[in-house]
Design an enzyme around this catalytic site. Structure first.
Site, short mmCIF file in Angstrom:
data_model
loop_
_atom_site.label_atom_id
_atom_site.label_comp_id
_atom_site.label_asym_id
_atom_site.label_seq_id
_atom_site.Cartn_x
_atom_site.Cartn_y
_atom_site.Cartn_z
N ALA A 104 0.82 -1.21 0.00
CA ALA A 104 0.00 0.00 0.00
C ALA A 104 0.86 1.25 0.00
O ALA A 104 1.84 1.36 0.74
CB ALA A 104 -0.91 -0.01 1.23
N GLU A 106 7.63 -3.17 0.01
CA GLU A 106 6.72 -2.89 1.12
C GLU A 106 6.06 -1.51 1.00
O GLU A 106 6.40 -0.72 0.11
CB GLU A 106 7.48 -2.99 2.45
CG GLU A 106 7.70 -4.44 2.91
CD GLU A 106 6.44 -5.09 3.45
OE1 GLU A 106 5.35 -4.45 3.41
OE2 GLU A 106 6.52 -6.22 3.93
N HIS A 107 5.15 -1.23 1.92
CA HIS A 107 4.35 -0.01 1.87
C HIS A 107 5.22 1.26 1.90
O HIS A 107 6.23 1.32 2.58
CB HIS A 107 3.33 0.03 3.00
CG HIS A 107 3.91 -0.09 4.38
ND1 HIS A 107 4.26 -1.29 4.93
CD2 HIS A 107 4.23 0.86 5.28
CE1 HIS A 107 4.76 -1.08 6.14
NE2 HIS A 107 4.75 0.20 6.37
N HIS A 108 4.80 2.20 1.08
CA HIS A 108 5.41 3.54 0.98
C HIS A 108 6.86 3.52 0.48
O HIS A 108 7.56 4.54 0.59
CB HIS A 108 5.31 4.29 2.31
CG HIS A 108 3.89 4.54 2.74
ND1 HIS A 108 3.03 5.34 2.01
CD2 HIS A 108 3.18 4.07 3.78
CE1 HIS A 108 1.85 5.36 2.61
NE2 HIS A 108 1.90 4.60 3.67
#
Length: 212
Positions: free
Chosen positions: A122, A139-141
């Protein structure tokens, strides 16, 4: 996608790209490759038609066909992308495996190769013309630039920034918050716990700079 696809390149990830497009029931017009020894041969019943710079085939791109660039070598990949941009005014499409997971909150550019079991989390952003091999995790961001290659099983943790042209080897781990500079290289299996400058090569656990 209604138009057939021409795959630029007939080696390396070209075979995997064909598998991805076949799994989506897309029609492949053929391959184009500079190696004349491959011309008129077939890859899984799809012909290698000729050279990528042949105007007879190039003129099909945009009007009748889509294009995907399947070149592992970064310099040649850039050359083919520029060829399509300048001579046909088009951008290559993405090849995304059915078994890849891309968050609905992630942003993905064009021309990327994303193989099976790649996970993009995400809020992650992925640029253009990247190569993400099987089981790679973003992974996220995390922020991934253009023409980045991420090896099988590599883990790019949250809030990592990877700049254009960087190479992350198979099974490498980049810990949260680290910045990988332009055209930097991370060796297979390395654990990167500190920023890597533009053009540097690092290897090991923890990763250390390899002097050239």
């Amino acid at each position: 996608m209604e138009k057939p696809i021409i795959i630029f390149g007939a080696k390396g990830i070209a075979h995997a790209a064909l598998e991805i497009f076949n799994s989506h029931d897309l029609v492949i017009y053929g391959f184009l490759d500079e190696d004349e020894k491959l011309h008129q041969k077939e890859i899984n019943n799809v012909a290698v038609l000729g050279n990528p710079e042949d105007d007879g085939f190039l003129k099909l791109v945009g009007k009748k066909c889509e294009a995907f660039v399947a070149a592992d070598d970064a310099k040649y990949r850039k050359f083919l992308v520029k060829l399509l941009n300048e001579r046909r005014k088009v951008q290559p499409i993405n090849a995304i495996h059915k078994l890849a997971y891309i968050s609905t909150d992630a942003a993905i550019g064009h021309g990327n190769f994303i193989n099976a079991k790649v996970n993009i989390g995400a809020g992650a952003t992925v640029g253009h013309h990247g190569i993400f091999h099987t089981n790679a995790t973003v992974e996220h961001h995390a922020e991934i630039g253009d023409f980045v290659q991420v090896g099988a099983g590599a883990v790019i943790n949250s809030d990592v920034k990877i700049q254009d042209g960087a190479f992350i080897g198979t099974g490498a781990v980049v810990v949260s918050g680290v910045k990988i500079g332009k055209n930097a290289r991370v060796g297979a299996g390395s654990v990167v716990i500190a920023d890597v400058e533009d053009g540097q090569t690092v290897f090991g656990n923890p990763a250390q700079v390899i002097e050239r």
